[in-house]
Motif scaffolding. Structure first.
Motif, short mmCIF file in Angstrom:
data_model
loop_
_atom_site.label_atom_id
_atom_site.label_comp_id
_atom_site.label_asym_id
_atom_site.label_seq_id
_atom_site.Cartn_x
_atom_site.Cartn_y
_atom_site.Cartn_z
N PRO A 51 0.83 -1.20 0.00
CA PRO A 51 0.00 0.00 0.00
C PRO A 51 0.87 1.25 0.00
CG PRO A 51 0.04 -0.99 2.18
CD PRO A 51 0.74 -1.95 1.25
N PRO A 52 0.34 2.35 -0.51
CA PRO A 52 1.12 3.59 -0.51
C PRO A 52 1.39 4.05 0.91
CG PRO A 52 -1.16 4.02 -1.11
CD PRO A 52 -1.01 2.53 -1.08
N ILE A 53 2.49 4.73 1.08
CA ILE A 53 2.84 5.24 2.40
C ILE A 53 2.26 6.64 2.55
CG2 ILE A 53 5.06 6.21 1.61
CD1 ILE A 53 6.20 5.31 4.37
N SER A 54 1.70 6.92 3.71
CA SER A 54 1.11 8.24 3.95
C SER A 54 2.21 9.24 4.31
CB SER A 54 0.09 8.17 5.08
OG SER A 54 0.74 7.97 6.33
N ASP A 55 1.87 10.52 4.24
CA ASP A 55 2.81 11.55 4.65
C ASP A 55 3.26 11.34 6.09
OD1 ASP A 55 2.40 12.63 2.17
OD2 ASP A 55 1.19 14.32 2.86
N THR A 56 2.30 11.05 6.97
CA THR A 56 2.62 10.86 8.38
C THR A 56 3.56 9.68 8.57
OG1 THR A 56 0.52 11.81 9.08
CG2 THR A 56 1.63 10.36 10.65
N GLU A 57 3.26 8.57 7.91
CA GLU A 57 4.13 7.39 8.02
C GLU A 57 5.52 7.67 7.48
OE1 GLU A 57 0.77 3.84 7.53
OE2 GLU A 57 1.59 4.86 5.76
N LEU A 58 5.59 8.46 6.43
CA LEU A 58 6.89 8.76 5.83
C LEU A 58 7.72 9.66 6.73
CD1 LEU A 58 8.78 8.40 3.48
CD2 LEU A 58 7.54 10.17 2.24
N LEU A 59 7.10 10.62 7.38
CA LEU A 59 7.82 11.44 8.34
C LEU A 59 8.27 10.61 9.53
CD1 LEU A 59 5.61 14.68 8.29
CD2 LEU A 59 7.87 14.37 7.25
N ASP A 60 7.40 9.71 10.00
CA ASP A 60 7.79 8.81 11.08
C ASP A 60 9.02 7.98 10.70
OD1 ASP A 60 5.68 9.63 12.69
OD2 ASP A 60 4.38 7.96 12.15
N LEU A 61 8.96 7.40 9.53
CA LEU A 61 10.05 6.55 9.07
C LEU A 61 11.35 7.34 8.96
CD1 LEU A 61 10.05 3.90 6.29
CD2 LEU A 61 11.62 5.82 6.09
N THR A 62 11.28 8.52 8.38
CA THR A 62 12.49 9.31 8.17
C THR A 62 13.12 9.70 9.49
OG1 THR A 62 11.55 10.19 6.11
CG2 THR A 62 13.42 11.38 7.07
N GLN A 63 12.31 10.13 10.44
CA GLN A 63 12.87 10.49 11.75
C GLN A 63 13.47 9.28 12.46
OE1 GLN A 63 9.35 12.85 13.38
NE2 GLN A 63 11.06 14.12 14.06
N GLN A 64 12.75 8.19 12.45
CA GLN A 64 13.22 7.01 13.19
C GLN A 64 14.50 6.44 12.59
OE1 GLN A 64 10.19 4.15 14.07
NE2 GLN A 64 11.49 3.04 15.51
N GLU A 65 14.56 6.38 11.26
CA GLU A 65 15.76 5.84 10.62
C GLU A 65 16.95 6.78 10.79
OE1 GLU A 65 16.00 2.67 9.22
OE2 GLU A 65 14.12 2.62 10.35
N THR A 66 16.70 8.09 10.69
CA THR A 66 17.78 9.06 10.84
C THR A 66 18.30 9.09 12.28
OG1 THR A 66 16.76 10.41 9.11
CG2 THR A 66 18.43 11.47 10.46
#
Length: 457
Positions: A41-56
């Motif tokens: 499924p496509p990733i939402s904006d919120t999920e993408l911000l979560d992912l970017t912060q957590q991985e960084t």
């Protein structure tokens, strides 16, 4: 902030729907629904911000210097022992702020964050200092200065300012906590207040970047805007014991009004003079480093409104990439962002370059667009979705890799720099909650310094 030399590269991959000769990806905010079909499924904006912060965040937690807990200057996944004990002073300030985000986001517990911060502050307390300022690089095993260049083996006032920005946030975060947390807050407060900012004026109306016990002020680099050093003057004015006068700020940072610049690009006034980077403005880190804690939203002095400065700088950088005068592959509304980062040498090896519109080599730095999210939320999210679509190439063990170029067979610098990873997690958090802005701006010493310099905030 510096000159780096490095190596690896990746391989060729073109995803047909977004990597043709022209960029044809159209962004719309995505929120998945129950009707989404398909294997992924496509990733939402919120999920993408979560992912970017957590991985960084992993850069500052999992890959920190192992003895001190401080931020390594760089991390190369294919050569993790490279410069393993080289601590970046400015990057460590960014790391302090990232740890606070990690606590708030639940990546680590408050107790884990406290323990790491205690180790880190103890290290900073014992490290070499030069009239209170730390060096650009520090040996993580013993706190001894590592020379950054031939004469740069002493205090670096700008790196110290970036570190201090983080120390003040730590102080504010823990000052009403448990007894041990309050002691940590006091330690952070004492550390930053030991910086002898006024020593770095040489009794003149300007701050100087470096002082060395071996070479004195031989580097002789004045801190004059516009660039990344505004925070240095704010902190120097805020210091209770080693403060500068408003005249130092007016003559130094603002060149007595010479900082202003009327040029207009793509309909956006640049407003300030970006040194040799006119007329489009310099690397985007100019709009990031000083504003991780210092909130530019309502910030203005006798010369300019800094929110307008940073928004316009970001939109000019974005508009230049959309305009794409050099016809680089994939530059456009979803693939943009020029700043100092690792870069591609002519022979395909990895180097370092301060990318900006008048020094455009076809290399995009994810930190440029991501860290500009407070200024260009829609444009930054478009870019973030593009980076995520190319995650097989761009997403590594500590977030998105430092730089890439679709123009050269999707060349990727598979490496990280502390000063590029830090602004991403911090500015996303400021965009979402204002956490670091709120902590820094509530500090009474900072408010007194801003008042002294005549700021509206």
């Amino acid at each position: 902030m510096g000159k780096y030399t490095i190596f690896p590269l990746l391989f060729f991959l073109i995803v047909l729907f977004s990597c043709g000769g022209k960029d044809d990806f159209t962004y719309t905010p995505i929120e998945p629904s129950d009707d989404d079909q398909g294997s992924e499924p496509p990733i939402s904006d919120t999920e993408l911000l979560d992912l970017t912060q957590q991985e960084t965040f992993k850069y500052f937690w999992d890959f920190a210097e192992e003895n001190s807990g401080a931020s390594r200057e760089r991390y190369h996944p294919d050569n993790p022992s490279r410069d393993a004990n080289v601590v970046a002073t400015g990057g460590t300030g960014f790391g302090l702020m990232a740890i606070l985000v990690g606590i708030e986001r639940g990546y680590i517990s408050r107790e884990e964050g406290y323990d790491r911060l205690q180790t880190l502050l103890d290290f900073l307390e014992g490290a070499d200092r030069f009239h209170g300022a730390w060096s650009h690089w520090i040996n993580g095993t013993n706190g001894v200065v590592i020379p950054f260049s031939a004469k740069d083996n002493g205090g670096d006032l700008v790196e110290t300012a970036f570190l201090t920005q983080g120390l003040i946030c730590v102080k504010e975060y823990f000052k009403t906590g448990t007894e041990t947390e309050q002691a940590l807050a006091q330690q952070a407060d004492d550390l930053w207040k030991g910086v002898e900012w006024n020593w770095y004026t040489q009794n003149k109306n300007v701050l100087y970047w470096h002082w060395s016990p071996s070479f004195n002020f031989d580097i002789n680099l004045e801190l004059k805007g516009y660039n990344e050093v505004l925070i240095t003057y704010v902190l120097a004015a805020a210091s209770p014991d080693y403060s500068i006068s408003k005249e130092v700020y007016a003559n130094g940072w603002a060149s007595n009004g010479g900082i202003t610049y009327p040029n207009n690009q793509y309909g956006y006034p640049l407003l300030v003079r970006h040194g040799n980077s006119l007329p489009y403005g310099g690397p985007l880190f100019f709009s990031h480093y000083s504003y991780l804690g210092l909130n530019p939203k309502t910030l203005s002095d006798d010369y300019v409104n800094y929110w307008d400065v940073n928004v316009n700088h970001s939109k000019i950088n974005y508009s230049y990439c959309v305009d794409n005068p050099k016809n680089y592959m994939d530059y456009g509304e979803d693939c943009w962002g020029l700043t100092a980062s690792y870069g591609r040498n002519e022979d395909g090896t990895i180097g370092y370059n301060a990318h900006h519109p008048t020094n455009d080599t076809g290399v995009v730095s994810p930190t440029a667009a991501i860290s500009s999210i407070v200024y260009t939320p829609d444009e930054s999210l478009k870019a973030l979705h593009y980076f995520y679509e190319h995650r097989d190439e761009l997403l590594g063990p500590a977030g998105f890799y430092d730089a890439f170029s679709p123009e050269y067979n999707f060349w990727v610098a598979e490496a990280y720099l502390a000063i590029d990873q830090g602004p991403q997690i911090i500015m996303i958090e400021n965009h979402r909650t204002g956490l670091l802005w709120n902590l820094f701006m509530q500090n009474e010493d900072i408010q007194a310094g801003l008042d002294k310099l005549g700021f509206n905030y």
